[in-house]
Design an enzyme around this catalytic site. Structure first.
Site, short mmCIF file in Angstrom:
data_model
loop_
_atom_site.label_atom_id
_atom_site.label_comp_id
_atom_site.label_asym_id
_atom_site.label_seq_id
_atom_site.Cartn_x
_atom_site.Cartn_y
_atom_site.Cartn_z
N GLN A 156 0.85 -1.20 0.00
CA GLN A 156 0.00 0.00 0.00
C GLN A 156 0.88 1.25 0.00
O GLN A 156 0.38 2.36 -0.12
CB GLN A 156 -0.87 0.02 1.26
CG GLN A 156 -1.82 -1.15 1.38
CD GLN A 156 -2.44 -1.21 2.77
OE1 GLN A 156 -3.48 -0.63 3.02
NE2 GLN A 156 -1.79 -1.90 3.68
N ASN A 157 2.19 1.04 0.18
CA ASN A 157 3.10 2.18 0.30
C ASN A 157 3.43 2.76 -1.07
O ASN A 157 3.63 2.04 -2.03
CB ASN A 157 4.39 1.76 1.01
CG ASN A 157 4.12 1.26 2.41
OD1 ASN A 157 3.06 1.53 2.96
ND2 ASN A 157 5.06 0.53 2.97
N HIS A 175 -1.44 1.18 -4.36
CA HIS A 175 -1.85 2.58 -4.14
C HIS A 175 -1.01 3.57 -4.94
O HIS A 175 -0.98 4.75 -4.64
CB HIS A 175 -1.80 2.93 -2.64
CG HIS A 175 -2.88 2.28 -1.83
ND1 HIS A 175 -2.92 2.32 -0.45
CD2 HIS A 175 -3.98 1.57 -2.20
CE1 HIS A 175 -3.99 1.66 -0.02
NE2 HIS A 175 -4.65 1.18 -1.06
N SER A 206 -2.53 -1.03 9.55
CA SER A 206 -3.51 -0.96 10.64
C SER A 206 -4.82 -1.66 10.31
O SER A 206 -5.67 -1.81 11.17
CB SER A 206 -3.79 0.51 10.98
OG SER A 206 -4.34 1.16 9.86
N ALA A 215 9.09 -3.80 13.01
CA ALA A 215 9.28 -4.59 11.78
C ALA A 215 10.73 -5.04 11.60
O ALA A 215 10.98 -6.15 11.14
CB ALA A 215 8.83 -3.77 10.57
N1 APR Z 1 7.02 -1.86 12.85
C1 APR Z 1 5.86 -2.56 12.64
N2 APR Z 1 4.65 -1.99 12.64
C2 APR Z 1 4.60 -0.65 12.84
C3 APR Z 1 5.75 0.14 13.05
C4 APR Z 1 7.00 -0.53 13.05
N3 APR Z 1 8.16 0.12 13.26
N4 APR Z 1 5.35 1.41 13.25
C5 APR Z 1 4.03 1.43 13.13
N5 APR Z 1 3.55 0.20 12.88
C6 APR Z 1 2.17 -0.24 12.65
C7 APR Z 1 1.15 0.55 13.45
O1 APR Z 1 0.93 -0.07 14.71
C8 APR Z 1 -0.07 0.48 12.56
O2 APR Z 1 -0.88 -0.64 12.87
O3 APR Z 1 1.87 0.03 11.30
C9 APR Z 1 0.50 0.34 11.13
C10 APR Z 1 0.39 1.58 10.27
O4 APR Z 1 -0.95 1.84 10.01
P1 APR Z 1 -1.43 3.10 9.13
O5 APR Z 1 -0.73 4.33 9.60
O6 APR Z 1 -2.90 3.11 9.14
O7 APR Z 1 -0.85 2.78 7.67
P2 APR Z 1 -1.45 1.81 6.57
O8 APR Z 1 -2.17 0.67 7.19
O9 APR Z 1 -0.35 1.51 5.62
O10 APR Z 1 -2.50 2.74 5.85
C11 APR Z 1 -3.22 2.23 4.75
O11 APR Z 1 -4.18 4.35 4.38
O12 APR Z 1 -4.26 6.65 4.14
C12 APR Z 1 -4.06 5.47 3.53
O13 APR Z 1 -3.22 5.32 1.41
C13 APR Z 1 -2.80 5.33 2.74
O14 APR Z 1 -1.75 3.27 2.05
C14 APR Z 1 -2.27 3.98 3.16
C15 APR Z 1 -3.49 3.31 3.76
#
Ligand code: APR
Length: 237
Positions: free
Chosen positions: A94-95, A112, A181, A224
């Site tokens: 998604q990144n 994405h 998340s 991670a």
């Molecule tokens: N190691 C592992 N997990 C981590 C770390 C880390 N160092 N830091 C944060 N996290 C976890 C958090 O606990 C959280 O559950 O990564 C998750 C990040 O969640 P989001 O910020 O919601 O990101 P993501 O799930 O990628 O978002 C999905 O939302 O806005 C949109 O398009 C954007 O692609 C993105 C999508």
């Protein structure tokens, strides 16, 4: 094909790039606590205020290109899994950063979109873009002005390559979700898709239980850079 040579599908989210210095979206202080989605990440926002939307993505692109953001040991572990595993390994991310490819991953789907690309609303060409994108910018392919947008999927738009992703989920023997998340669909539903296909082991690797944590059969929690290399080592053992 033997059981342990079935393909692996890995979904990644912002959490895998957090230790490379990129902000996540929904953690405390994350991107969506700094700006509103409706102001910078919807087709309507781009129609209303293209300068603001371009400025938001210009800042993120510039951080990626100029601040020496590099892949971390989690990205590298997944690239080495692709090289060493006897079956196929696919990353669906998604990144919009380029850290998986910088680490050496090749079977990679950017569902994405990609920050380092632009797309023309006139000719639909997708072009490499590593500098700031101006509002009046001319498309390098068709020369139309004011038609270039970041090649990213906004809220309200359909993610890319969904047919291919569904096929991979139908066939995989292991589905791993890393650093996401579980708030945004359709990616948040991939775990159920993999389970419904009947042959997938499902594993969540995240800092903390995600919204969809109960859908996974197994989980490992922590940063991670620790849990991803450890899990890759387990798979290859
Ligand atoms: N190691 C592992 N997990 C981590 C770390 C880390 N160092 N830091 C944060 N996290 C976890 C958090 O606990 C959280 O559950 O990564 C998750 C990040 O969640 P989001 O910020 O919601 O990101 P993501 O799930 O990628 O978002 C999905 O939302 O806005 C949109 O398009 C954007 O692609 C993105 C999508």
């Amino acid at each position: 094909m033997s059981e342990n040579e079935k393909s692996i599908v890995i979904l990644t989210g912002a959490g895998i790039s957090q230790e490379s210095g990129l902000d996540t979206f929904r953690d405390e202080g994350g991107i969506w606590s700094q700006v509103r989605i409706e102001d910078v990440a919807t087709p309507d926002a781009f129609r209303r205020d293209p300068e603001r939307v371009q400025a938001f993505y210009n800042a993120r692109r510039s951080q990626l290109v100029r601040s020496n953001v590099t892949p971390n040991s989690a990205h590298r572990a997944l690239a080495s899994l692709e090289q060493k595993y006897p079956g196929d390994v696919y990353i669906v991310t998604q990144n919009i950063d380029n850290l998986h490819e910088a680490a050496g991953s090749r079977n990679l789907i950017h569902m994405h979109g990609e920050l380092l690309k632009g797309r023309c609303l006139d000719c639909a060409d997708i072009v490499e873009w590593s500098s700031d994108m101006g509002v009046g910018e001319a498309c390098p392919s068709c020369a139309s002005k004011n038609k270039l947008r970041p090649h990213v999927v906004w809220f309200g738009e359909m993610p890319l390559y969904m047919d291919e992703i569904c096929r991979l989920l139908d066939e995989c023997g292991l589905f791993i979700s890393i650093g996401t998340s579980g708030n945004v669909y359709p990616a948040a539903g991939f775990v159920q898709h993999a389970r419904n296909s009947g042959n997938s082991r499902t594993v969540e690797l995240n800092m903390e239980p995600s919204e969809g944590a109960t859908f996974f059969e197994e989980a490992r929690y922590g940063p991670a850079t620790g849990i991803v290399p450890a899990f890759v080592k387990e798979i290859l053992a």
